[in-house]
Design a protein around this motif. Structure first.
Motif, PDB file in Angstrom:
ATOM      1  N   ILE A 260     -17.308 -17.026 -28.996  1.00 26.60           N
ATOM      2  CA  ILE A 260     -16.993 -15.766 -29.655  1.00 26.60           C
ATOM      3  C   ILE A 260     -17.632 -14.635 -28.853  1.00 26.60           C
ATOM      4  N   PRO A 261     -17.065 -13.430 -28.922  1.00 24.91           N
ATOM      5  CA  PRO A 261     -17.713 -12.287 -28.262  1.00 24.91           C
ATOM      6  C   PRO A 261     -19.066 -12.007 -28.905  1.00 24.91           C
ATOM      7  N   SER A 262     -20.048 -11.695 -28.096  1.00 28.33           N
ATOM      8  CA  SER A 262     -21.392 -11.398 -28.599  1.00 28.33           C
ATOM      9  C   SER A 262     -22.164 -10.662 -27.513  1.00 28.33           C
ATOM     10  N   PRO A 263     -23.345 -10.148 -27.827  1.00 27.48           N
ATOM     11  CA  PRO A 263     -24.134  -9.446 -26.805  1.00 27.48           C
ATOM     12  C   PRO A 263     -24.566 -10.324 -25.641  1.00 27.48           C
ATOM     13  N   ILE A 264     -24.508 -11.654 -25.807  1.00 30.38           N
ATOM     14  CA  ILE A 264     -24.958 -12.538 -24.730  1.00 30.38           C
ATOM     15  C   ILE A 264     -23.836 -13.422 -24.191  1.00 30.38           C
ATOM     16  N   SER A 265     -22.601 -13.235 -24.686  1.00 25.25           N
ATOM     17  CA  SER A 265     -21.448 -13.986 -24.181  1.00 25.25           C
ATOM     18  C   SER A 265     -20.889 -13.288 -22.940  1.00 25.25           C
ATOM     19  N   PRO A 266     -20.055 -13.971 -22.159  1.00 22.71           N
ATOM     20  CA  PRO A 266     -19.387 -13.295 -21.050  1.00 22.71           C
ATOM     21  C   PRO A 266     -18.637 -12.073 -21.554  1.00 22.71           C
ATOM     22  N   PRO A 267     -18.627 -10.981 -20.797  1.00 24.73           N
ATOM     23  CA  PRO A 267     -17.950  -9.765 -21.250  1.00 24.73           C
ATOM     24  C   PRO A 267     -16.445  -9.933 -21.395  1.00 24.73           C
TER      25      PRO A 267
ATOM     26  N   ILE B  33     -12.821 -12.576 -19.725  1.00 23.88           N
ATOM     27  CA  ILE B  33     -12.378 -13.597 -18.773  1.00 23.88           C
ATOM     28  C   ILE B  33     -11.283 -13.017 -17.890  1.00 23.88           C
ATOM     29  N   SER B  34     -11.509 -13.062 -16.591  1.00 20.88           N
ATOM     30  CA  SER B  34     -10.485 -12.662 -15.625  1.00 20.88           C
ATOM     31  C   SER B  34      -9.708 -13.906 -15.222  1.00 20.88           C
ATOM     32  N   LEU B  35      -8.411 -13.900 -15.517  1.00 21.88           N
ATOM     33  CA  LEU B  35      -7.569 -15.070 -15.274  1.00 21.88           C
ATOM     34  C   LEU B  35      -6.863 -14.977 -13.926  1.00 21.88           C
ATOM     35  N   TYR B  36      -6.605 -16.132 -13.357  1.00 20.22           N
ATOM     36  CA  TYR B  36      -5.760 -16.244 -12.183  1.00 20.22           C
ATOM     37  C   TYR B  36      -4.428 -16.822 -12.660  1.00 20.22           C
ATOM     38  N   LEU B  37      -3.336 -16.074 -12.433  1.00 19.77           N
ATOM     39  CA  LEU B  37      -2.041 -16.439 -12.996  1.00 19.77           C
ATOM     40  C   LEU B  37      -1.029 -16.731 -11.901  1.00 19.77           C
ATOM     41  N   SER B  38      -0.236 -17.769 -12.120  1.00 19.67           N
ATOM     42  CA  SER B  38       0.941 -18.035 -11.299  1.00 19.67           C
ATOM     43  C   SER B  38       2.111 -18.089 -12.258  1.00 19.67           C
ATOM     44  N   ASN B  39       2.874 -16.981 -12.346  1.00 20.62           N
ATOM     45  CA  ASN B  39       3.863 -16.866 -13.417  1.00 20.62           C
ATOM     46  C   ASN B  39       5.231 -17.396 -13.001  1.00 20.62           C
TER      47      ASN B  39
ATOM     48  N   ARG C 121      -4.461  -9.903 -17.174  1.00 18.57           N
ATOM     49  CA  ARG C 121      -5.313 -10.762 -16.365  1.00 18.57           C
ATOM     50  C   ARG C 121      -6.725 -10.866 -16.937  1.00 18.57           C
ATOM     51  N   GLU C 122      -7.143  -9.890 -17.735  1.00 23.49           N
ATOM     52  CA  GLU C 122      -8.476  -9.906 -18.333  1.00 23.49           C
ATOM     53  C   GLU C 122      -8.332 -10.026 -19.850  1.00 23.49           C
ATOM     54  N   VAL C 123      -8.812 -11.127 -20.398  1.00 23.06           N
ATOM     55  CA  VAL C 123      -8.660 -11.394 -21.828  1.00 23.06           C
ATOM     56  C   VAL C 123     -10.036 -11.517 -22.462  1.00 23.06           C
ATOM     57  N   PRO C 124     -10.154 -11.295 -23.768  1.00 25.14           N
ATOM     58  CA  PRO C 124     -11.450 -11.385 -24.439  1.00 25.14           C
ATOM     59  C   PRO C 124     -12.009 -12.809 -24.399  1.00 25.14           C
ATOM     60  N   TYR C 125     -13.325 -12.908 -24.410  1.00 27.30           N
ATOM     61  CA  TYR C 125     -13.969 -14.213 -24.492  1.00 27.30           C
ATOM     62  C   TYR C 125     -13.634 -14.845 -25.839  1.00 27.30           C
ATOM     63  N   GLY C 126     -13.265 -16.118 -25.828  1.00 29.39           N
ATOM     64  CA  GLY C 126     -12.820 -16.803 -27.032  1.00 29.39           C
ATOM     65  C   GLY C 126     -11.313 -16.989 -27.078  1.00 29.39           C
ATOM     66  N   THR C 127     -10.599 -16.436 -26.073  1.00 29.44           N
ATOM     67  CA  THR C 127      -9.143 -16.603 -26.003  1.00 29.44           C
ATOM     68  C   THR C 127      -8.796 -18.058 -25.702  1.00 29.44           C
ATOM     69  N   ARG C 128      -7.743 -18.541 -26.348  1.00 25.06           N
ATOM     70  CA  ARG C 128      -7.300 -19.917 -26.109  1.00 25.06           C
ATOM     71  C   ARG C 128      -6.164 -19.953 -25.091  1.00 25.06           C
ATOM     72  N   PHE C 129      -5.914 -21.166 -24.599  1.00 23.99           N
ATOM     73  CA  PHE C 129      -4.924 -21.386 -23.559  1.00 23.99           C
ATOM     74  C   PHE C 129      -3.545 -20.862 -23.953  1.00 23.99           C
ATOM     75  N   THR C 130      -3.071 -21.216 -25.160  1.00 23.00           N
ATOM     76  CA  THR C 130      -1.735 -20.808 -25.587  1.00 23.00           C
ATOM     77  C   THR C 130      -1.625 -19.288 -25.687  1.00 23.00           C
ATOM     78  N   GLN C 131      -2.678 -18.628 -26.152  1.00 22.49           N
ATOM     79  CA  GLN C 131      -2.658 -17.167 -26.215  1.00 22.49           C
ATOM     80  C   GLN C 131      -2.476 -16.564 -24.827  1.00 22.49           C
ATOM     81  N   ALA C 132      -3.170 -17.104 -23.856  1.00 24.00           N
ATOM     82  CA  ALA C 132      -3.060 -16.591 -22.490  1.00 24.00           C
ATOM     83  C   ALA C 132      -1.690 -16.874 -21.888  1.00 24.00           C
ATOM     84  N   VAL C 133      -1.127 -18.037 -22.206  1.00 21.53           N
ATOM     85  CA  VAL C 133       0.209 -18.372 -21.693  1.00 21.53           C
ATOM     86  C   VAL C 133       1.240 -17.383 -22.220  1.00 21.53           C
ATOM     87  N   ILE C 134       1.142 -17.031 -23.491  1.00 20.03           N
ATOM     88  CA  ILE C 134       2.046 -16.024 -24.056  1.00 20.03           C
ATOM     89  C   ILE C 134       1.793 -14.673 -23.411  1.00 20.03           C
TER      90      ILE C 134
END
Length: 409
Positions: A278-285, A287-293, A311-324
């Motif tokens: 989950i996003p928090s003060p100590i979690s990664p700010p 996620i920068s994704l590498y995409l091959s669409n 290309r940059e999604v919040p920490y806690g994002t799941r695979f299916t969310q990023a695919v969409i």
């Protein structure tokens, strides 16, 4: 009679048609990802024999089964059980080398003035021995300064002394253990184009940019296997154990002000903890994704609106969310429904890579999709594959080009 060129064209067509109908091989992995033996249980193969509607989600339980006991106290879930005890030595505002301070003695021009805490961590006033300042409060330094002034014969009675911090200097902090980018980080300080002139002219100083949480985020943030109950801070040869679980629970906690030379170590529980994603003060700010669409209909990032926000999604994002998010889902059902997507990730504990593939429509239809929908980690890559119908249409286009080339004398 076929020409040699025509025979070559037919051979190319046959090869293309055969490759279009062939089933791609499953990716091989060193870790037993298919049975839930990798970093996340969500990587395992989908169990198509289970009743998806009535199945209870088991991935978090499978992940938790690998966990070592907490190094600190076991949490009870109540507000008072998080945050732990913070030693007095780490509380409040402390000085570090490079800090700018102002010493004021009424009517005194000899000792009053601005001073920078020296590289050796001392406050050096004229004519008296250096006063230890690194890791100490301003009041502690004042007490030693007063004693030195009286013992040196400069004052017969206790003078009125004020020591104010005018500017907190950047500090270097070593961060190791269960963070995504273990390294020595520099925290604190303000860029020159962001200086607040009103604050510069005022007496005193304050900063949040030198806090412990900033150091952890600058080291990539905590990993999902981190043991937040027993984070170790070593300062001046003394190691303190801190409980940072409150940072993820929305409770108040003491965010330690770091000084130069501090060392942080985040131990690992040896398992993936879903509740840390989950996003928090100590979690990664983020996620920068590498995409091959997709080749069809997405011919490139620009026409597909795949820009920075994708290309940059919040920490806690799941695979299916990023695919969409990457424009890999949707379109005409007849030609686009049977798409799949592959995830390329790495186990941060072992540094071993893993590749998994999911059918988009299978994930859409299943009620227990969360059991097989992994969380994204920093550095993950996603590749999207078109449906069989789209593959055949692409083959037909290539065959047409080959046929045209064969027809031209």
């Amino acid at each position: 009679m076929r020409t040699r060129k025509g025979q070559l064209g037919l051979g190319v067509m046959s090869l293309l048609m055969a490759s279009a109908c062939a089933t791609p091989r499953d990716a091989s992995n060193i870790e037993p990802a298919s049975v839930g033996g990798a970093y996340q249980a969500q990587y395992r193969d989908i169990d198509t024999t289970r009743d998806a509607v009535s199945t209870v989600l088991v991935s978090p339980r499978m992940n938790a089964a690998k966990c070592k006991p907490y190094g600190g106290d076991t949490p009870t879930g109540t507000k008072g059980s998080y945050g732990g005890y913070l030693p007095d030595a780490l509380r409040g505002e402390v000085l570090s080398r490079g800090d700018l301070v102002e010493l004021l003695l009424p009517g005194d021009d000899t000792f009053s003035g601005d001073y920078v805490i020296s590289r050796d961590g001392t406050l050096k006033l004229p004519f008296i021995a250096p006063i230890p300042a690194q890791g100490r409060s301003t009041q502690q330094v004042i007490n030693d300064a007063v004693s030195a002034l009286i013992s040196g014969g400069y004052y017969a009675t206790t003078p009125a002394v004020s020591l104010l911090v005018k500017d907190f200097a950047p500090v270097r902090v070593a961060v190791a253990g269960a963070v995504f980018e273990p390294q020595t980080v520099t925290i604190g300080g303000v860029p020159g184009d962001q200086v607040d002139t009103l604050r510069q002219a005022a007496l005193g100083a304050s900063t949040e940019s030198r806090n412990l949480t900033v150091a952890l985020r600058n080291a990539g943030g905590i990993r999902p296997d981190a043991d937040l109950s027993a984070v170790q801070l070593t300062r001046n040869g003394v190691t303190y154990t801190l409980d940072l679980r409150a940072a993820l629970k929305g409770f108040g906690f003491d965010d330690v002000l770091m000084i130069g030379g501090d060392e942080l170590h985040v131990p690992s529980r040896g398992c993936f903890q879903d509740d840390l994603m989950i996003p928090s003060p100590i979690s990664p700010p983020g996620i920068s994704l590498y995409l091959s669409n997709l080749t069809v209909p997405a011919t490139g990032n620009a026409p597909s609106a795949i820009g920075q926000t994708v290309r940059e999604v919040p920490y806690g994002t799941r695979f299916t969310q990023a695919v969409i998010d990457a424009n890999c889902v949707g379109g005409a059902r007849a030609t686009s429904a049977d798409r799949s997507a592959a995830l390329f990730s790495r186990n941060p504990m072992t540094d071993v890579s893993v590749v998994i593939e999911r059918k988009v429509e299978v994930m859409r239809q299943r009620a227990d999709r969360d059991d097989y929908d992994p969380y994204l980690l920093p550095g993950d890559s996603i590749a999207c594959y078109d449906s069989g119908v789209t593959n055949l249409s692409e083959i037909a286009r290539v065959v047409g080009l080959v046929g045209l080339a064969v027809a031209i004398p």
